[in-house]
Design a protein around this motif. Structure first.
Motif, mmCIF file in Angstrom:
data_model
loop_
_atom_site.group_PDB
_atom_site.id
_atom_site.type_symbol
_atom_site.label_atom_id
_atom_site.label_comp_id
_atom_site.label_asym_id
_atom_site.label_seq_id
_atom_site.Cartn_x
_atom_site.Cartn_y
_atom_site.Cartn_z
ATOM 1 N N THR A 156 8.169 -3.268 4.700
ATOM 2 C CA THR A 156 6.704 -3.179 4.757
ATOM 3 C C THR A 156 6.052 -3.027 3.390
ATOM 4 N N GLY A 157 6.832 -3.011 2.307
ATOM 5 C CA GLY A 157 6.246 -2.870 0.976
ATOM 6 C C GLY A 157 7.311 -2.784 -0.096
ATOM 7 N N SER A 158 6.939 -2.207 -1.238
ATOM 8 C CA SER A 158 7.879 -2.042 -2.340
ATOM 9 C C SER A 158 7.410 -0.907 -3.241
ATOM 10 N N LEU A 165 3.471 -0.124 -3.111
ATOM 11 C CA LEU A 165 2.537 -1.190 -2.769
ATOM 12 C C LEU A 165 2.848 -1.712 -1.368
ATOM 13 N N ARG A 166 1.803 -1.952 -0.617
ATOM 14 C CA ARG A 166 1.937 -2.452 0.746
ATOM 15 C C ARG A 166 2.015 -3.980 0.724
ATOM 16 N N LYS A 167 2.854 -4.576 1.577
ATOM 17 C CA LYS A 167 2.963 -6.032 1.624
ATOM 18 C C LYS A 167 1.710 -6.664 2.199
ATOM 19 N N ARG A 168 1.277 -6.186 3.344
ATOM 20 C CA ARG A 168 0.106 -6.764 4.015
ATOM 21 C C ARG A 168 -1.041 -5.781 3.929
ATOM 22 N N GLN A 169 -2.081 -6.153 3.217
ATOM 23 C CA GLN A 169 -3.243 -5.293 3.059
ATOM 24 C C GLN A 169 -4.090 -5.391 4.318
ATOM 25 N N PHE A 183 -3.777 5.110 3.191
ATOM 26 C CA PHE A 183 -4.259 4.219 2.145
ATOM 27 C C PHE A 183 -4.243 2.783 2.650
ATOM 28 N N ARG A 184 -5.046 1.920 2.010
ATOM 29 C CA ARG A 184 -5.060 0.503 2.363
ATOM 30 C C ARG A 184 -4.123 -0.323 1.508
ATOM 31 N N HIS A 185 -4.086 -0.057 0.195
ATOM 32 C CA HIS A 185 -3.369 -0.929 -0.727
ATOM 33 C C HIS A 185 -2.117 -0.295 -1.327
ATOM 34 N N HIS A 186 -2.254 0.914 -1.867
ATOM 35 C CA HIS A 186 -1.140 1.518 -2.584
ATOM 36 C C HIS A 186 -1.213 3.042 -2.507
#
Length: 130
Positions: free
Chosen positions: A51-53, A68-72, A96-99
């Motif tokens: 789901t992110g990195s 960081l999220r893969k899908r915002q 959070f939405r983005h990071h």
């Protein structure tokens, strides 16, 4: 053309260039550029998961990490943590939405444990020496 008309045209041109520059900065960016803007130093590692990195940066004995999220989109529970050996972790968690992050910790020459999560999936670096 009189001088006032030339000034109006120049002002319009400057306004258009400024607006286009601001729109290009506010547009969707890549995850790497966003992480680089949040943390200083050189990128030493990326820990990917479904789901992110987590991006890890190092500079002068300090480590900085950002999840960081893969899908915002809508808000999701995210966290990032940096823990130096025999020290308390630096943590940022919440909706959070983005990071999530950045979090920074002084590690010197010690090992470090970096963790990150988005939703129910997470990643753990294990104790690593950077």
């Amino acid at each position: 053309m009189d001088k006032s008309a030339i000034r109006r045209h120049m002002a319009l041109g400057v306004a258009v260039l400024t607006a286009s520059g601001l729109l290009s900065l506010a547009g969707p960016g890549t995850g790497t550029a966003e992480a680089a803007a949040l943390c200083s130093g050189r990128k030493v590692r990326t820990l990917p998961f479904s789901t992110g990195s987590v991006h890890i940066y190092k500079k002068r004995g300090y480590v900085c990490a950002v999840t960081l999220r893969k899908r915002q989109g809508a808000y999701a529970y995210m966290s990032v943590s940096v823990r130096a050996w025999r020290a308390r972790p630096a943590v940022n968690r919440g909706l959070f939405r983005h990071h999530a992050g950045p979090v920074t910790a002084h590690i010197g020459h010690r090992r470090v444990l970096v963790t990150g999560s988005v939703g129910s999936d997470s990643v753990n670096s294990g104790w690593i020496r950077l």
